[in-house]
Design a protein around this motif. Structure first.
Motif, PDB file in Angstrom:
ATOM      1  N   VAL A   1      18.395  -9.269  -9.628  1.00  0.00           N
ATOM      2  CA  VAL A   1      17.790  -7.839  -8.346  1.00  0.00           C
ATOM      3  C   VAL A   1      16.501  -8.790  -7.919  1.00  0.00           C
ATOM      4  O   VAL A   1      15.852  -9.411  -8.317  1.00  0.00           O
ATOM      5  CB  VAL A   1      16.995  -6.910  -9.832  1.00  0.00           C
ATOM      6  CG1 VAL A   1      16.585  -5.521  -9.245  1.00  0.00           C
ATOM      7  CG2 VAL A   1      18.108  -6.483 -10.195  1.00  0.00           C
ATOM      8  N   THR A   2      16.394  -8.559  -6.779  1.00  0.00           N
ATOM      9  CA  THR A   2      15.021  -9.244  -5.766  1.00  0.00           C
ATOM     10  C   THR A   2      13.310  -7.741  -5.982  1.00  0.00           C
ATOM     11  O   THR A   2      12.770  -8.524  -5.884  1.00  0.00           O
ATOM     12  CB  THR A   2      15.667  -9.135  -4.912  1.00  0.00           C
ATOM     13  OG1 THR A   2      15.237  -7.857  -4.196  1.00  0.00           O
ATOM     14  CG2 THR A   2      16.726  -9.797  -4.126  1.00  0.00           C
ATOM     15  N   GLY A   3      13.745  -6.506  -6.195  1.00  0.00           N
ATOM     16  CA  GLY A   3      12.716  -6.231  -6.803  1.00  0.00           C
ATOM     17  C   GLY A   3      13.220  -4.864  -6.271  1.00  0.00           C
ATOM     18  O   GLY A   3      14.586  -4.298  -5.332  1.00  0.00           O
ATOM     19  N   ILE A   4      12.559  -3.434  -7.157  1.00  0.00           N
ATOM     20  CA  ILE A   4      12.394  -1.883  -6.210  1.00  0.00           C
ATOM     21  C   ILE A   4      11.287  -1.954  -4.953  1.00  0.00           C
ATOM     22  O   ILE A   4      10.585  -2.283  -4.586  1.00  0.00           O
ATOM     23  CB  ILE A   4      11.799  -1.138  -7.123  1.00  0.00           C
ATOM     24  CG1 ILE A   4      12.937  -1.339  -8.423  1.00  0.00           C
ATOM     25  CG2 ILE A   4      12.547   0.297  -7.282  1.00  0.00           C
ATOM     26  CD1 ILE A   4      14.356  -1.488  -8.478  1.00  0.00           C
ATOM     27  N   LEU A   5      12.221  -1.204  -4.007  1.00  0.00           N
ATOM     28  CA  LEU A   5      11.928  -1.469  -2.917  1.00  0.00           C
ATOM     29  C   LEU A   5      12.092   0.305  -2.260  1.00  0.00           C
ATOM     30  O   LEU A   5      12.442   0.887  -2.476  1.00  0.00           O
ATOM     31  CB  LEU A   5      12.403  -1.973  -0.979  1.00  0.00           C
ATOM     32  CG  LEU A   5      12.462  -3.343  -1.542  1.00  0.00           C
ATOM     33  CD1 LEU A   5      12.994  -3.673  -0.174  1.00  0.00           C
ATOM     34  CD2 LEU A   5      11.358  -4.191  -1.354  1.00  0.00           C
ATOM     35  N   LYS A   6      11.052   0.438  -1.639  1.00  0.00           N
ATOM     36  CA  LYS A   6      10.846   2.167  -0.721  1.00  0.00           C
ATOM     37  C   LYS A   6      11.015   1.805   0.336  1.00  0.00           C
ATOM     38  O   LYS A   6      10.166   1.325   1.223  1.00  0.00           O
ATOM     39  CB  LYS A   6       9.325   2.315  -1.702  1.00  0.00           C
ATOM     40  CG  LYS A   6       9.057   3.820  -0.922  1.00  0.00           C
ATOM     41  CD  LYS A   6       7.791   4.838  -1.955  1.00  0.00           C
ATOM     42  CE  LYS A   6       8.060   6.675  -1.580  1.00  0.00           C
ATOM     43  NZ  LYS A   6       6.369   6.672  -1.922  1.00  0.00           N
ATOM     44  N   VAL A   7      11.277   3.179   0.958  1.00  0.00           N
ATOM     45  CA  VAL A   7      11.723   3.090   2.703  1.00  0.00           C
ATOM     46  C   VAL A   7      11.488   4.340   3.461  1.00  0.00           C
ATOM     47  O   VAL A   7      11.091   5.444   2.586  1.00  0.00           O
ATOM     48  CB  VAL A   7      13.102   2.584   3.265  1.00  0.00           C
ATOM     49  CG1 VAL A   7      12.994   2.737   4.361  1.00  0.00           C
ATOM     50  CG2 VAL A   7      13.488   1.357   2.410  1.00  0.00           C
ATOM     51  N   ILE A   8       9.560   3.845   4.708  1.00  0.00           N
ATOM     52  CA  ILE A   8       9.713   5.453   4.828  1.00  0.00           C
ATOM     53  C   ILE A   8      10.179   5.562   6.189  1.00  0.00           C
ATOM     54  O   ILE A   8       9.926   4.456   6.490  1.00  0.00           O
ATOM     55  CB  ILE A   8       7.913   5.296   4.502  1.00  0.00           C
ATOM     56  CG1 ILE A   8       7.605   5.164   3.030  1.00  0.00           C
ATOM     57  CG2 ILE A   8       7.059   6.332   5.207  1.00  0.00           C
ATOM     58  CD1 ILE A   8       6.279   4.768   3.021  1.00  0.00           C
ATOM     59  N   GLU A   9       9.853   6.087   6.533  1.00  0.00           N
ATOM     60  CA  GLU A   9      10.582   6.134   7.841  1.00  0.00           C
ATOM     61  C   GLU A   9       9.733   7.041   9.085  1.00  0.00           C
ATOM     62  O   GLU A   9       8.570   7.597   8.819  1.00  0.00           O
ATOM     63  CB  GLU A   9      11.776   7.323   8.309  1.00  0.00           C
ATOM     64  CG  GLU A   9      12.578   7.627   9.607  1.00  0.00           C
ATOM     65  CD  GLU A   9      13.495   8.252  10.402  1.00  0.00           C
ATOM     66  OE1 GLU A   9      14.106   8.558  11.120  1.00  0.00           O
ATOM     67  OE2 GLU A   9      14.284   8.822   9.125  1.00  0.00           O
ATOM     68  N   VAL A  10       9.663   5.883   9.959  1.00  0.00           N
ATOM     69  CA  VAL A  10       7.801   6.622  10.754  1.00  0.00           C
ATOM     70  C   VAL A  10       8.687   5.923  12.593  1.00  0.00           C
ATOM     71  O   VAL A  10       9.433   6.130  12.645  1.00  0.00           O
ATOM     72  CB  VAL A  10       7.083   5.181  11.001  1.00  0.00           C
ATOM     73  CG1 VAL A  10       6.365   5.222   9.034  1.00  0.00           C
ATOM     74  CG2 VAL A  10       7.624   3.479  11.232  1.00  0.00           C
ATOM     75  N   ILE A  11       7.452   6.951  13.057  1.00  0.00           N
ATOM     76  CA  ILE A  11       7.629   7.296  14.715  1.00  0.00           C
ATOM     77  C   ILE A  11       5.820   6.623  14.979  1.00  0.00           C
ATOM     78  O   ILE A  11       4.966   7.568  14.546  1.00  0.00           O
ATOM     79  CB  ILE A  11       7.713   8.946  15.100  1.00  0.00           C
ATOM     80  CG1 ILE A  11       9.330   8.938  14.063  1.00  0.00           C
ATOM     81  CG2 ILE A  11       8.226   8.354  16.465  1.00  0.00           C
ATOM     82  CD1 ILE A  11       9.857  10.758  14.479  1.00  0.00           C
TER      83      ILE A  11
END
Length: 98
Positions: A3-13
């Protein structure tokens, strides 16, 4: 599995009158003011706004990834000498020759 870590993904424009790269740089700089740990941006889509047959604005849809939690790595205790074990031992628990 590693496991490389926990990531959060946010969509942006984002948009820019100069270039798609400028739009990406601007949105990362802006997001970085409130989000910590940004480690990547993935450009999902690019668009151009056209007026009177001229491109007037460039837009990107992107995902920004940021680290939420590092993987847990146990910390190993420092080595202890036999003499330290003898001093800390409860009398009678360990043989005197340790």
């Amino acid at each position: 599995m590693t496991v490389t870590g926990i990531l959060k993904v946010i969509e942006v424009i984002a948009e820019s009158g100069k270039s798609w790269e400028d739009a990406a740089a601007n949105v990362v700089a802006h997001a970085g003011k409130t989000l910590k740990g940004i480690n990547s941006i993935y450009i999902k889509d690019i668009q151009a706004k056209v007026e009177k047959n001229r491109i007037v604005m460039l837009r990107i849809n992107a995902n920004i990834s940021l680290m939420v939690q590092q993987p847990h790595r146990p910390v190993l205790p420092a080595p202890v000498s036999c003499a330290a074990l003898q001093r800390a031992a409860i009398p009678g628990q360990y043989p005197a020759g340790l």
